[in-house]
Design an enzyme around this catalytic site. Structure first.
Site, PDB file in Angstrom:
ATOM      1  N   SER A  32       0.743  -1.333  -0.175  1.00 25.93           N
ATOM      2  CA  SER A  32       0.102  -0.106   0.044  1.00 25.93           C
ATOM      3  C   SER A  32       0.922   1.347  -0.134  1.00 25.93           C
ATOM      4  O   SER A  32       1.706   1.267   0.823  1.00 25.93           O
ATOM      5  CB  SER A  32      -0.690   0.109   1.334  1.00 25.93           C
ATOM      6  OG  SER A  32      -1.546  -1.147   1.325  1.00 25.93           O
ATOM      7  N   HIS A  63      -9.455  -6.275 -10.171  1.00 22.52           N
ATOM      8  CA  HIS A  63      -8.246  -5.739 -10.032  1.00 22.52           C
ATOM      9  C   HIS A  63      -7.035  -6.894 -10.128  1.00 22.52           C
ATOM     10  O   HIS A  63      -6.539  -7.378  -9.121  1.00 22.52           O
ATOM     11  CB  HIS A  63      -8.021  -5.185  -8.546  1.00 22.52           C
ATOM     12  CG  HIS A  63      -8.920  -3.766  -8.548  1.00 22.52           C
ATOM     13  ND1 HIS A  63      -8.304  -2.567  -8.738  1.00 22.52           N
ATOM     14  CD2 HIS A  63     -10.007  -3.411  -8.253  1.00 22.52           C
ATOM     15  CE1 HIS A  63      -8.998  -1.765  -8.318  1.00 22.52           C
ATOM     16  NE2 HIS A  63     -10.225  -2.221  -8.209  1.00 22.52           N
ATOM     17  N   HIS A  85      -1.870 -12.636  -0.169  1.00 21.66           N
ATOM     18  CA  HIS A  85      -1.825 -12.677   1.392  1.00 21.66           C
ATOM     19  C   HIS A  85      -2.396 -14.016   1.778  1.00 21.66           C
ATOM     20  O   HIS A  85      -3.366 -14.635   1.104  1.00 21.66           O
ATOM     21  CB  HIS A  85      -2.554 -11.826   1.794  1.00 21.66           C
ATOM     22  CG  HIS A  85      -2.222 -10.275   1.634  1.00 21.66           C
ATOM     23  ND1 HIS A  85      -2.906  -9.530   0.423  1.00 21.66           N
ATOM     24  CD2 HIS A  85      -1.396  -9.566   1.940  1.00 21.66           C
ATOM     25  CE1 HIS A  85      -2.216  -8.394   0.481  1.00 21.66           C
ATOM     26  NE2 HIS A  85      -1.479  -8.298   1.243  1.00 21.66           N
ATOM     27  N   TYR A  87      -3.937 -14.488   4.298  1.00 24.98           N
ATOM     28  CA  TYR A  87      -5.422 -14.040   5.016  1.00 24.98           C
ATOM     29  C   TYR A  87      -6.497 -14.213   3.819  1.00 24.98           C
ATOM     30  O   TYR A  87      -7.523 -14.387   4.177  1.00 24.98           O
ATOM     31  CB  TYR A  87      -5.463 -12.789   5.586  1.00 24.98           C
ATOM     32  CG  TYR A  87      -5.409 -11.620   4.968  1.00 24.98           C
ATOM     33  CD1 TYR A  87      -6.081 -11.065   3.957  1.00 24.98           C
ATOM     34  CD2 TYR A  87      -4.238 -10.969   4.902  1.00 24.98           C
ATOM     35  CE1 TYR A  87      -6.114  -9.861   3.415  1.00 24.98           C
ATOM     36  CE2 TYR A  87      -4.083  -9.755   4.244  1.00 24.98           C
ATOM     37  CZ  TYR A  87      -4.860  -9.175   3.621  1.00 24.98           C
ATOM     38  OH  TYR A  87      -4.843  -8.188   2.738  1.00 24.98           O
ATOM     39  N   GLU A  88      -5.875 -14.126   2.664  1.00 25.75           N
ATOM     40  CA  GLU A  88      -7.054 -14.366   1.661  1.00 25.75           C
ATOM     41  C   GLU A  88      -7.469 -15.674   1.344  1.00 25.75           C
ATOM     42  O   GLU A  88      -8.270 -16.144   0.456  1.00 25.75           O
ATOM     43  CB  GLU A  88      -6.413 -13.792   0.226  1.00 25.75           C
ATOM     44  CG  GLU A  88      -6.239 -12.425   0.225  1.00 25.75           C
ATOM     45  CD  GLU A  88      -5.531 -11.803  -1.072  1.00 25.75           C
ATOM     46  OE1 GLU A  88      -6.236 -11.516  -2.139  1.00 25.75           O
ATOM     47  OE2 GLU A  88      -4.056 -11.954  -1.240  1.00 25.75           O
ATOM     48  N   ALA A 115       1.993  -1.667   4.320  1.00 25.34           N
ATOM     49  CA  ALA A 115       1.439  -0.847   5.265  1.00 25.34           C
ATOM     50  C   ALA A 115       1.556  -1.654   6.397  1.00 25.34           C
ATOM     51  O   ALA A 115       1.318  -2.857   6.459  1.00 25.34           O
ATOM     52  CB  ALA A 115       0.062  -0.688   4.753  1.00 25.34           C
ATOM     53  N   MET A 213       0.204  -7.823   7.884  1.00 24.75           N
ATOM     54  CA  MET A 213      -0.094  -9.140   7.414  1.00 24.75           C
ATOM     55  C   MET A 213       0.462  -9.728   6.341  1.00 24.75           C
ATOM     56  O   MET A 213      -0.107 -10.459   5.310  1.00 24.75           O
ATOM     57  CB  MET A 213      -1.652  -9.150   7.418  1.00 24.75           C
ATOM     58  CG  MET A 213      -2.467  -8.802   8.642  1.00 24.75           C
ATOM     59  SD  MET A 213      -4.400  -8.928   8.295  1.00 24.75           S
ATOM     60  CE  MET A 213      -4.700  -7.509   9.477  1.00 24.75           C
ATOM     61  N   SER A 214       1.648  -9.112   5.980  1.00 21.81           N
ATOM     62  CA  SER A 214       2.492  -9.486   4.770  1.00 21.81           C
ATOM     63  C   SER A 214       3.812  -9.631   5.148  1.00 21.81           C
ATOM     64  O   SER A 214       4.427  -9.833   6.197  1.00 21.81           O
ATOM     65  CB  SER A 214       2.376  -8.505   3.852  1.00 21.81           C
ATOM     66  OG  SER A 214       2.664  -7.355   3.907  1.00 21.81           O
ATOM     67  N   ASN A 237      -1.245   3.507  10.464  1.00 20.31           N
ATOM     68  CA  ASN A 237      -2.152   3.889  11.536  1.00 20.31           C
ATOM     69  C   ASN A 237      -1.494   3.444  12.807  1.00 20.31           C
ATOM     70  O   ASN A 237      -0.597   2.651  12.920  1.00 20.31           O
ATOM     71  CB  ASN A 237      -3.529   3.019  11.338  1.00 20.31           C
ATOM     72  CG  ASN A 237      -3.051   1.459  11.187  1.00 20.31           C
ATOM     73  OD1 ASN A 237      -2.695   1.050  10.294  1.00 20.31           O
ATOM     74  ND2 ASN A 237      -3.321   0.739  12.148  1.00 20.31           N
ATOM     75  N   HIS A 249      -9.974  -0.043   6.945  1.00 22.38           N
ATOM     76  CA  HIS A 249      -8.991   0.038   5.733  1.00 22.38           C
ATOM     77  C   HIS A 249      -8.993   0.969   5.010  1.00 22.38           C
ATOM     78  O   HIS A 249      -7.965   1.559   4.508  1.00 22.38           O
ATOM     79  CB  HIS A 249      -9.551  -1.250   4.877  1.00 22.38           C
ATOM     80  CG  HIS A 249      -8.971  -1.498   3.615  1.00 22.38           C
ATOM     81  ND1 HIS A 249      -7.615  -1.973   3.602  1.00 22.38           N
ATOM     82  CD2 HIS A 249      -9.046  -1.324   2.162  1.00 22.38           C
ATOM     83  CE1 HIS A 249      -6.971  -2.070   2.524  1.00 22.38           C
ATOM     84  NE2 HIS A 249      -8.014  -1.792   1.646  1.00 22.38           N
TER      85      HIS A 249
HETATM   86  N1  HPA Z   1      -2.545  -4.434  11.596  1.00 23.34           N
HETATM   87  C1  HPA Z   1      -2.282  -5.198  10.752  1.00 23.34           C
HETATM   88  N2  HPA Z   1      -2.055  -4.968   9.480  1.00 23.34           N
HETATM   89  C2  HPA Z   1      -2.020  -3.640   9.159  1.00 23.34           C
HETATM   90  C3  HPA Z   1      -2.504  -2.476  10.101  1.00 23.34           C
HETATM   91  C4  HPA Z   1      -2.503  -3.056  11.419  1.00 23.34           C
HETATM   92  O1  HPA Z   1      -2.681  -2.194  12.551  1.00 23.34           O
HETATM   93  N3  HPA Z   1      -2.396  -1.465   9.326  1.00 23.34           N
HETATM   94  C5  HPA Z   1      -1.969  -1.793   8.142  1.00 23.34           C
HETATM   95  N4  HPA Z   1      -1.913  -3.144   7.898  1.00 23.34           N
END
Ligand code: HPA
Length: 274
Positions: A32, A63, A85, A87-88, A115, A213-214, A237, A249
């Site tokens: 990201s 996409h 990912h 998680y997908e 990210a 998560m990556s 964040n 998100h």
């Molecule tokens: N946690 C997990 N993955 C993320 C976060 C988070 O706070 N922010 C961006 N990707």
């Protein structure tokens, strides 16, 4: 279970080898905030991942992912737009496919971008962080099963991980570009949900500075197969419980967009210095 990736992806590799305009010297997995990075480069070839046999389909309709061969400042790059990912619902061997393709194209250096949520109390949203270490204790075994090297040798594979040389390149690039660069440990969270405040508290107590998560699957695998690895996070964040807001998100993409130009500037300087 042992999976022979060269055999499993032989048609895919054959096609990439047929279409490649050159052998890349540096690969980047775009997270990201860097999704549009290729648009400012001299693109020599862009391959839609949906045209590659066996490439895991993007779970976001409309996409498709792209594998892009591009040049900037005389450097030959391989870019992966659209990540795979865990998680997908993908298997671990599918998540590391971009790294495997990079390796098969004889490219020895990889930059992983992402990210992440900030755990370190000194971080603010919009910071960039060099991941100077990773926590991926819960996934190493599955990755080691994918490669064919003796256990005694595997033990030494994490001695220069991430690459101290590439880490220095990133630090110097940040100084040159006058960008504040945080440093810390990136903690892998399998997802698919954001973490609970209790989980973040545990990560904090065990030295985590950022969570995402990556990246860690890719980084450990790249290191195991002998590639030089470096990773940069965009802290989009503050992590759950540190931030008083509900994580979303939208917040992640909004911050990633805000820091896009800073992130691109840093990565371009890194490329010119390798
Ligand atoms: N946690 C997990 N993955 C993320 C976060 C988070 O706070 N922010 C961006 N990707």
């Amino acid at each position: 279970m042992k999976i022979d990736l060269s055999f499993k992806y032989k048609d895919l590799l054959k096609q990439i080898n047929k279409e490649k305009p050159f052998e890349p010297e540096f690969a980047i997995i775009l997270g990201s905030g860097l999704g549009d990075f290729a648009s400012s480069l001299d693109v020599k070839k862009s391959i839609s991942t949906e045209d590659l046999p066996g490439y895991p389909p993007s779970t976001v309709t409309g996409h498709s992912g792209k594998i892009i061969f591009a040049e900037v400042k005389n450097k030959k790059l391989l870019l992966f737009k659209g990540r795979i990912h865990f998680y997908e619902g993908y298997k671990i061997y599918e998540c590391v496919l971009p790294v495997f393709i990079t390796h098969k194209l004889n490219c020895k250096k990889i930059l992983l971008t992402n990210a992440a949520g900030g755990i370190n109390r000194n971080f603010i949203a919009g910071d960039l962080m060099l991941a100077d270490s990773f926590n991926g204790m819960n996934i190493k075994k599955e990755l080691i099963e994918l490669i064919d090297i003796p256990t005694s040798e595997i033990k030494n594979r994490f001695l220069d991980f991430p690459s101290s040389k590439l880490n220095d390149v990133v630090r110097e690039a940040a100084i040159y570009e006058k960008i504040i660069l945080q440093e810390g440990t990136y903690w892998y969270s399998k997802g698919p949900s954001y973490e609970t405040p209790a989980e973040i508290n545990l990560m904090y107590k065990f030295g985590g500075d950022a969570v995402g998560m990556s990246t860690v699957l890719e980084a450990i695998f790249a290191n195991l197969i002998g590639m030089e690895t470096v990773a940069i996070s965009c802290i989009t964040n503050l992590a759950a419980g540190i931030s008083l807001n509900k994580l979303s998100h939208e917040e992640v993409t909004e911050t990633a967009n805000k820091v896009k130009s800073k992130f691109e500037r840093l990565v371009k300087r890194v490329i010119s210095s390798i």
